[in-house]
Scaffold this motif. Structure first.
Motif, PDB file in Angstrom:
ATOM      1  N   ARG A  20       0.844  -1.405  -0.059  1.00 30.37           N
ATOM      2  CA  ARG A  20       0.078   0.011  -0.116  1.00 30.37           C
ATOM      3  C   ARG A  20       0.750   1.274   0.088  1.00 30.37           C
ATOM      4  O   ARG A  20       0.710   2.287  -0.811  1.00 30.37           O
ATOM      5  N   LYS A  21       2.026   0.935   0.839  1.00 35.95           N
ATOM      6  CA  LYS A  21       2.939   2.382   1.019  1.00 35.95           C
ATOM      7  C   LYS A  21       3.652   2.423  -0.568  1.00 35.95           C
ATOM      8  O   LYS A  21       3.874   3.737  -0.876  1.00 35.95           O
ATOM      9  N   ALA A  22       3.793   1.289  -1.250  1.00 36.25           N
ATOM     10  CA  ALA A  22       4.458   1.536  -2.376  1.00 36.25           C
ATOM     11  C   ALA A  22       3.758   2.139  -3.475  1.00 36.25           C
ATOM     12  O   ALA A  22       3.882   2.767  -4.293  1.00 36.25           O
ATOM     13  N   GLU A  23       2.476   1.805  -3.528  1.00 37.23           N
ATOM     14  CA  GLU A  23       1.343   2.242  -4.220  1.00 37.23           C
ATOM     15  C   GLU A  23       1.408   3.652  -4.100  1.00 37.23           C
ATOM     16  O   GLU A  23       1.256   4.843  -4.965  1.00 37.23           O
ATOM     17  N   GLU A  24       1.379   4.355  -3.057  1.00 32.60           N
ATOM     18  CA  GLU A  24       1.404   5.814  -2.477  1.00 32.60           C
ATOM     19  C   GLU A  24       2.612   6.323  -3.399  1.00 32.60           C
ATOM     20  O   GLU A  24       2.604   7.542  -3.695  1.00 32.60           O
ATOM     21  N   MET A  25       3.623   5.574  -3.208  1.00 31.30           N
ATOM     22  CA  MET A  25       5.065   6.247  -3.706  1.00 31.30           C
ATOM     23  C   MET A  25       4.971   6.330  -5.166  1.00 31.30           C
ATOM     24  O   MET A  25       5.389   7.373  -5.753  1.00 31.30           O
ATOM     25  N   ILE A  26       4.219   5.536  -5.686  1.00 30.81           N
ATOM     26  CA  ILE A  26       4.211   5.416  -7.404  1.00 30.81           C
ATOM     27  C   ILE A  26       3.533   6.451  -7.669  1.00 30.81           C
ATOM     28  O   ILE A  26       3.507   7.270  -8.633  1.00 30.81           O
ATOM     29  N   THR A  27       2.264   6.558  -7.078  1.00 31.75           N
ATOM     30  CA  THR A  27       1.226   7.603  -7.387  1.00 31.75           C
ATOM     31  C   THR A  27       1.705   8.962  -7.177  1.00 31.75           C
ATOM     32  O   THR A  27       1.497   9.879  -7.911  1.00 31.75           O
ATOM     33  N   ALA A  28       2.903   9.229  -6.093  1.00 36.48           N
ATOM     34  CA  ALA A  28       3.452  10.449  -5.902  1.00 36.48           C
ATOM     35  C   ALA A  28       4.513  10.755  -6.887  1.00 36.48           C
ATOM     36  O   ALA A  28       5.254  11.739  -6.900  1.00 36.48           O
ATOM     37  N   GLY A  29       4.794   9.769  -8.126  1.00 38.01           N
ATOM     38  CA  GLY A  29       5.801   9.956  -8.791  1.00 38.01           C
ATOM     39  C   GLY A  29       7.182   9.841  -8.296  1.00 38.01           C
ATOM     40  O   GLY A  29       8.151  10.240  -9.009  1.00 38.01           O
ATOM     41  N   ARG A  30       7.382   9.010  -7.341  1.00 39.52           N
ATOM     42  CA  ARG A  30       8.774   8.807  -6.829  1.00 39.52           C
ATOM     43  C   ARG A  30       9.422   7.731  -7.248  1.00 39.52           C
ATOM     44  O   ARG A  30      10.629   7.520  -7.032  1.00 39.52           O
ATOM     45  N   VAL A  31       8.851   6.912  -8.182  1.00 35.44           N
ATOM     46  CA  VAL A  31       9.539   5.744  -8.660  1.00 35.44           C
ATOM     47  C   VAL A  31       9.528   5.865 -10.342  1.00 35.44           C
ATOM     48  O   VAL A  31       8.564   6.071 -10.766  1.00 35.44           O
ATOM     49  N   SER A  32      10.607   5.555 -10.577  1.00 36.39           N
ATOM     50  CA  SER A  32      11.023   5.406 -12.142  1.00 36.39           C
ATOM     51  C   SER A  32      11.340   4.061 -12.528  1.00 36.39           C
ATOM     52  O   SER A  32      12.135   3.265 -11.913  1.00 36.39           O
ATOM     53  N   VAL A  33      11.242   3.674 -13.800  1.00 37.83           N
ATOM     54  CA  VAL A  33      11.711   2.427 -14.519  1.00 37.83           C
ATOM     55  C   VAL A  33      12.355   2.966 -15.784  1.00 37.83           C
ATOM     56  O   VAL A  33      11.988   3.455 -16.652  1.00 37.83           O
ATOM     57  N   ASN A  34      13.679   2.348 -15.957  1.00 35.54           N
ATOM     58  CA  ASN A  34      14.544   2.718 -16.911  1.00 35.54           C
ATOM     59  C   ASN A  34      14.353   4.159 -17.394  1.00 35.54           C
ATOM     60  O   ASN A  34      14.435   4.696 -18.475  1.00 35.54           O
ATOM     61  N   GLY A  35      14.293   5.084 -16.276  1.00 38.88           N
ATOM     62  CA  GLY A  35      14.646   6.515 -16.459  1.00 38.88           C
ATOM     63  C   GLY A  35      13.173   7.196 -16.649  1.00 38.88           C
ATOM     64  O   GLY A  35      12.893   8.409 -16.618  1.00 38.88           O
ATOM     65  N   ALA A  36      11.944   6.275 -16.695  1.00 39.79           N
ATOM     66  CA  ALA A  36      10.747   7.205 -17.128  1.00 39.79           C
ATOM     67  C   ALA A  36       9.955   6.801 -15.721  1.00 39.79           C
ATOM     68  O   ALA A  36      10.072   5.792 -15.067  1.00 39.79           O
ATOM     69  N   VAL A  37       9.289   8.112 -15.256  1.00 40.76           N
ATOM     70  CA  VAL A  37       8.480   7.888 -14.195  1.00 40.76           C
ATOM     71  C   VAL A  37       7.269   7.098 -14.356  1.00 40.76           C
ATOM     72  O   VAL A  37       6.527   7.019 -15.181  1.00 40.76           O
ATOM     73  N   ALA A  38       7.074   6.221 -13.279  1.00 37.84           N
ATOM     74  CA  ALA A  38       6.380   4.984 -13.187  1.00 37.84           C
ATOM     75  C   ALA A  38       4.784   5.581 -12.812  1.00 37.84           C
ATOM     76  O   ALA A  38       4.627   6.426 -12.121  1.00 37.84           O
ATOM     77  N   ASN A  39       3.843   4.801 -13.581  1.00 37.05           N
ATOM     78  CA  ASN A  39       2.538   4.994 -13.141  1.00 37.05           C
ATOM     79  C   ASN A  39       2.023   4.039 -12.222  1.00 37.05           C
ATOM     80  O   ASN A  39       2.355   2.691 -12.440  1.00 37.05           O
TER      81      ASN A  39
END
Ligand code: URA
Length: 218
Positions: A20-39
């Motif tokens: 759940r916390k990871a989902e919040e981090m992704i939604t907040a734009g804190r996670v990227s995959v191969n240089g692109a911000v993840a959704n």
């Protein structure tokens, strides 16, 4: 072969947080995959994709670190303290972002493990796994056989909190060993206080197979 997994699953296993916390981090734009911000909803290959949190690469198994600290009195166990008190993180000087496994209150000393291995962290703090933790306490008063039995039966604290059965071993007047399998707020202090044995000194000596041995403070 590509083994795609949901990003929140990968983060939960390696990023030291719940899904759940990871989902919040992704939604907040804190996670990227191969240089692109993840959704939220994106997947990645944990073996080959470059996954970053706040710009930092996620640790892989070969980057995992495990640090045993003899926490001294006077340090809080929290990532950031609004009162600016000394913090255990200041005592752990490693390049990786590591997290304390459970907490040890400011006035207590002893064994505190740090890691960036999310799987291990969750296994150690889950009450379902019942990892025993052993504390040495000095307290006012002398523990009796009734106290030993009350611990074994499962104490009810003054605020009504019910504890799992625990072990109380009096070592002498005013000192005992306590073994608990859970980690409620100030649990050992509150358990002893509920039996009229207020704690004056508390040290965690063992957690699962890990012991403090002769590790110096700090
Ligand atoms: N019990 C306490 O009272 N304090 C701790 O920090 C851990 C267990």
């Amino acid at each position: 072969m590509s083994l795609l997994q949901r990003l929140q699953k990968i983060l939960a296993a390696r990023g030291i947080c719940s899904r759940r916390k990871a989902e919040e981090m992704i939604t907040a734009g804190r996670v990227s995959v191969n240089g692109a911000v993840a959704n939220l909803g994106d997947s990645a290959d944990p073996e080959t994709d470059e996954i970053r949190l706040d710009g930092d690469l996620l640790p892989t198994a070969s980057d995992y670190v495990y640090i045993l600290l003899h926490k001294p009195r006077g340090f809080v166990t929290t990532a950031s303290d609004e009162k600016g008190r000394p913090n255990v993180i200041q005592l752990v000087d490693v390049p990786q972002r590591v997290y304390p496994v459970g907490r040890l209150d400011m006035d207590s000393e002893g064994l505190l493990l740090f890691t960036n291995d999310g799987d291990l962290l969750h296994r150690l703090i889950s009450p379902k796994k019942e990892v025993p933790k052993v504390y040495y306490a000095r307290h006012e008063g002398a523990a009796t056989q009734e106290d030993v039995q009350a611990f074994a039966d499962g104490l009810t604290l003054r605020d009504g909190t019910v504890c799992l059965p625990a072990k109380l071993e009096p070592l002498g007047p005013g000192e005992s060993l306590i073994t608990v399998c859970e980690g409620k707020y100030h649990q050992v202090r509150r358990m002893l206080a509920s039996r009229g044995l207020p704690v004056t000194y508390l040290e965690r000596r063992q957690e699962g197979a890990l012991t403090l041995c002769n590790l110096p403070r700090g």
